[in-house]
Write an enzyme that holds these catalytic residues in place. Sequence first.
Site, PDB file in Angstrom:
ATOM      1  N   GLY A  14     -23.799  -1.149  20.401  1.00 11.69           N
ATOM      2  CA  GLY A  14     -22.372  -1.460  20.268  1.00 11.69           C
ATOM      3  C   GLY A  14     -22.037  -2.840  19.737  1.00 11.69           C
ATOM      4  N   SER A  15     -22.870  -3.358  18.838  1.00 12.45           N
ATOM      5  CA  SER A  15     -22.524  -4.683  18.294  1.00 12.45           C
ATOM      6  C   SER A  15     -21.298  -4.602  17.378  1.00 12.45           C
ATOM      7  CB  SER A  15     -23.714  -5.326  17.580  1.00 12.45           C
ATOM      8  OG  SER A  15     -24.012  -4.671  16.385  1.00 12.45           O
ATOM      9  N   ASN A  16     -21.142  -3.488  16.678  1.00 16.27           N
ATOM     10  CA  ASN A  16     -19.915  -3.324  15.881  1.00 16.27           C
ATOM     11  C   ASN A  16     -18.700  -3.123  16.782  1.00 16.27           C
ATOM     12  OD1 ASN A  16     -20.272  -3.358  12.837  1.00 16.27           O
ATOM     13  ND2 ASN A  16     -22.029  -2.126  13.495  1.00 16.27           N
ATOM     14  N   ARG A  67     -22.103  22.324  19.346  1.00 17.67           N
ATOM     15  CA  ARG A  67     -21.333  21.218  18.759  1.00 17.67           C
ATOM     16  C   ARG A  67     -19.825  21.415  18.912  1.00 17.67           C
ATOM     17  NH1 ARG A  67     -24.577  17.706  16.020  1.00 17.67           N
ATOM     18  NH2 ARG A  67     -26.558  18.550  15.350  1.00 17.67           N
ATOM     19  N   ARG A  93     -24.142  11.353  16.357  1.00 16.61           N
ATOM     20  CA  ARG A  93     -23.998  12.814  16.385  1.00 16.61           C
ATOM     21  C   ARG A  93     -23.249  13.260  15.140  1.00 16.61           C
ATOM     22  NH1 ARG A  93     -27.286  15.306  19.182  1.00 16.61           N
ATOM     23  NH2 ARG A  93     -25.988  17.167  19.151  1.00 16.61           N
ATOM     24  N   HIS A 111     -21.209   2.319   7.645  1.00 14.11           N
ATOM     25  CA  HIS A 111     -22.533   2.790   7.235  1.00 14.11           C
ATOM     26  C   HIS A 111     -23.307   1.614   6.632  1.00 14.11           C
ATOM     27  CE1 HIS A 111     -25.547   5.633   5.841  1.00 14.11           C
ATOM     28  NE2 HIS A 111     -25.546   4.991   4.690  1.00 14.11           N
ATOM     29  N   ASP A 147     -21.495  10.729   5.147  1.00 12.22           N
ATOM     30  CA  ASP A 147     -21.428   9.402   4.511  1.00 12.22           C
ATOM     31  C   ASP A 147     -20.725   9.451   3.162  1.00 12.22           C
ATOM     32  OD1 ASP A 147     -22.774   8.401   6.718  1.00 12.22           O
ATOM     33  OD2 ASP A 147     -24.742   8.724   5.821  1.00 12.22           O
ATOM     34  N   GLU A 176     -21.598  -6.420   8.507  1.00 12.92           N
ATOM     35  CA  GLU A 176     -20.889  -5.299   9.152  1.00 12.92           C
ATOM     36  C   GLU A 176     -19.841  -5.832  10.118  1.00 12.92           C
ATOM     37  OE1 GLU A 176     -23.255  -2.105  10.839  1.00 12.92           O
ATOM     38  OE2 GLU A 176     -24.905  -2.538   9.473  1.00 12.92           O
TER      39      GLU A 176
END
Length: 206
Positions: A14-16, A67, A93, A111, A147, A176
């Site tokens: 979770g650094s972003n 899913r 996921r 990304h 993506d 990022e």
Amino acid sequence: MARLKVGVLISGRGSNLQALLDACADPAFPAEIALVISNVADASGLERAEKAGVPTVVINHKDFSGREAFDAKLDEALRAHGIELVCLAGFMRLLTDGFVEGWRGKMINIHPSLLPSFKGLHTHRQALAAGVKLHGCTVHYVTPALDDGPIIAQGAVPVLEGDTEGTLAGRVLAVEHQIYPLALKIIAGVKATGSTPGATLINPTV
Ligand code: GRF
């Protein structure tokens, strides 16, 4: 000013997420993180959210038959918290087309490559193998194709002599953390003012 209510989906460190939390800590920032969801119970990103006083929910994909059922639970939690924009931040996921369509234009992802190059996993390995001299990261809207989807912001870094996947990943990650809050600010600002965004941002550090 009403702030845009953001839900962040994570699976790991979770650094972003932290970069987004830090940006949203400024009351003048046009968005707030209203919910963090992890599909992994011990994701360390959950502690970051808790420290910032943001509600967290764990929805473990292994508890669902497929899913569709998992995504339905995600959708339910997001809507129950009044979320207006979903940020994927290291969420590992694949989402169903139905979920993605339900959040079309309201879900973004970061990304670690300069899309459309190097989709999928191991992007830094892919970049080193291709011999590119410029690499980076992209924030884009999420569409059913992996993506893919309209690009909101990109940040570039040089690939240096002797780089390993690790050194390159670290250089990209620092960027990022700059462009994700920037992209969120653009989207939230556009929503608040009704104006259309200007140019896609390029943030070369070369
Ligand atoms: C980042 O490199 C992001 O670009 C990718 O997954 C990684 C998540 O890292 N989608 P973190 O959990 O935000 O630290």
